[in-house]
Design a protein around this motif. Structure first.
Motif, PDB file in Angstrom:
ATOM      1  N   PRO A   1      14.330   1.067  11.702  1.00 17.33           N
ATOM      2  CA  PRO A   1      14.231   2.323  12.177  1.00 17.33           C
ATOM      3  C   PRO A   1      13.887   2.551  13.581  1.00 17.33           C
ATOM      4  CG  PRO A   1      13.378   2.074   9.876  1.00 17.33           C
ATOM      5  CD  PRO A   1      13.483   0.717  10.484  1.00 17.33           C
ATOM      6  N   PRO A   2      14.668   3.534  14.153  1.00 23.14           N
ATOM      7  CA  PRO A   2      14.121   3.877  15.530  1.00 23.14           C
ATOM      8  C   PRO A   2      12.687   4.224  15.594  1.00 23.14           C
ATOM      9  CG  PRO A   2      16.134   5.251  14.887  1.00 23.14           C
ATOM     10  CD  PRO A   2      15.789   4.616  13.735  1.00 23.14           C
ATOM     11  N   GLY A   3      12.049   3.718  16.637  1.00 27.07           N
ATOM     12  CA  GLY A   3      10.674   3.738  16.839  1.00 27.07           C
ATOM     13  C   GLY A   3       9.786   2.879  16.346  1.00 27.07           C
ATOM     14  N   SER A   4      10.231   1.863  15.483  1.00 27.64           N
ATOM     15  CA  SER A   4       9.495   1.173  14.923  1.00 27.64           C
ATOM     16  C   SER A   4       8.903  -0.099  15.999  1.00 27.64           C
ATOM     17  CB  SER A   4      10.316   0.250  13.843  1.00 27.64           C
ATOM     18  OG  SER A   4      11.016   0.886  12.819  1.00 27.64           O
ATOM     19  N   THR A   5       7.973  -0.771  15.663  1.00 27.87           N
ATOM     20  CA  THR A   5       7.272  -1.971  16.327  1.00 27.87           C
ATOM     21  C   THR A   5       7.232  -2.962  15.279  1.00 27.87           C
ATOM     22  OG1 THR A   5       4.854  -1.172  15.582  1.00 27.87           O
ATOM     23  CG2 THR A   5       5.528  -0.374  17.665  1.00 27.87           C
TER      24      THR A   5
ATOM     25  N   ILE B   1       7.063  -8.354  10.607  1.00 28.79           N
ATOM     26  CA  ILE B   1       6.162  -7.425  10.369  1.00 28.79           C
ATOM     27  C   ILE B   1       6.713  -6.029  10.875  1.00 28.79           C
ATOM     28  CG2 ILE B   1       3.814  -6.442   9.845  1.00 28.79           C
ATOM     29  CD1 ILE B   1       3.192  -9.443  10.110  1.00 28.79           C
ATOM     30  N   VAL B   2       7.160  -4.996  10.418  1.00 28.41           N
ATOM     31  CA  VAL B   2       7.617  -3.872  10.976  1.00 28.41           C
ATOM     32  C   VAL B   2       6.745  -2.696  10.637  1.00 28.41           C
ATOM     33  CG1 VAL B   2       9.725  -2.264  11.090  1.00 28.41           C
ATOM     34  CG2 VAL B   2      10.006  -4.720  10.600  1.00 28.41           C
ATOM     35  N   THR B   3       6.477  -2.148  11.486  1.00 28.33           N
ATOM     36  CA  THR B   3       5.645  -0.558  11.503  1.00 28.33           C
ATOM     37  C   THR B   3       6.633   0.493  11.791  1.00 28.33           C
ATOM     38  OG1 THR B   3       3.433  -1.781  11.705  1.00 28.33           O
ATOM     39  CG2 THR B   3       3.767   0.553  12.067  1.00 28.33           C
TER      40      THR B   3
END
Length: 276
Positions: free
Chosen positions: A128-132, A163-165
């Motif tokens: 998703p957009p904005g993920s780190t 690992i996605v935030t």
């Protein structure tokens, strides 16, 4: 105090001290405004002194522990209600909580079928957009960003973790097993090279790997091109099971070079003595 009068005008009264208890029971609890799906959310009970608590979490879940906790399997807005009891009185309070969706993502590794180490690979996430994004490449090394690049210094099987935030702070982990195969190319010396010339010699080859092991197994990608030089100045051969007729006795160095279907080259040289 209770006072009664009958039909004849007679009166009587009764007084009880501390007969009615008036309590100031106030229900309260703390909560986060948002939380992530499938994450255990704590609801500390901060009510006035009480002896019983009942929770309803807004998705059909309930509880009777003093401090509430609940995990929501689906995103959405839920209304959490606490009812407390002190032995005489009840009080209740309701708070909303917004459950955020999980960080749904995936990733690809290029090349899909790498050549033997050192193998430099590209890791591209769909998130998703904005993920780190944090990468764990399975060999002890880590990286960040999208895309990311990493070089494996050894052949082997590696569990790559992404690992996605997401923008809501929800974290999830995605994994793939990535294999860097060793490539072992062997030419077997002909058994029968004696006798008079002209002498036709037949060769056999192996294409093997020691990954994942233990021991050797067939390399998973076939040979797409062959070139064999028989060491006597004759034209090269592209036959997958080469043979050659030598017209003069001597010592010859046979070199075969191959390319596998995943683009990996390999070369092997053997020496044969013919016609002695």
């Amino acid at each position: 105090k209770l006072k009664v009068t009958d039909a004849g005008g007679c009166t009587d009264s009764l007084t009880r001290v501390a007969y009615v208890t008036i309590n100031n029971l106030i229900a309260s609890f703390t909560h986060p405004d948002t939380a992530c799906v499938n994450t255990l959310v704590a609801f500390p009970n901060t009510s006035a002194p009480h002896i019983g608590s009942t929770w309803t979490y807004g998705d059909g879940g309930t509880g009777t522990s003093d401090a509430g906790s609940h995990s929501y399997p689906a995103p959405g807005t839920y209304f959490v209600k606490l009812v407390v009891f002190d032995g005489y009185c009840y009080d209740s309070i309701t708070h909303p909580i917004v459950i955020q969706p999980a960080a749904v993502a995936s990733f690809t590794i290029t090349p899909t079928n790498p050549c033997p180490a050192p193998a430099t690979d590209s890791f591209v996430a769909t998130a998703p957009p904005g993920s780190t994004i944090i990468w764990k490449y399975g060999d002890g090394a880590t990286g960040t960003g999208n895309p990311s690049s990493h070089t494996y210094g050894s052949n082997g099987q590696y569990t790559v973790k992404m690992i996605v935030t997401n923008a809501s702070g929800c974290i999830d982990t995605f994994s793939q097993v990535y294999t860097v195969y060793s490539l072992i190319f062997r030419i077997h010396r002909p058994i029968d090279t004696t006798g008079c010339v002209p002498k036709t010699v037949f060769f056999s080859t192996d294409l093997l790997t020691d990954v994942p092991g233990p021991g050797l197994s067939p390399y998973p990608y076939p040979v797409s091109t062959w070139t064999c030089d028989f060491g006597d100045g004759s034209p090269t051969s592209s036959a997958p099971t080469p043979s050659h007729t030598y017209t003069a006795p001597g010592i010859y160095h046979i070199t075969c070079t191959i390319t596998t279907s995943n683009g990996c080259p390999a070369t092997c040289t053997v020496t044969v003595i013919v016609g002695t």
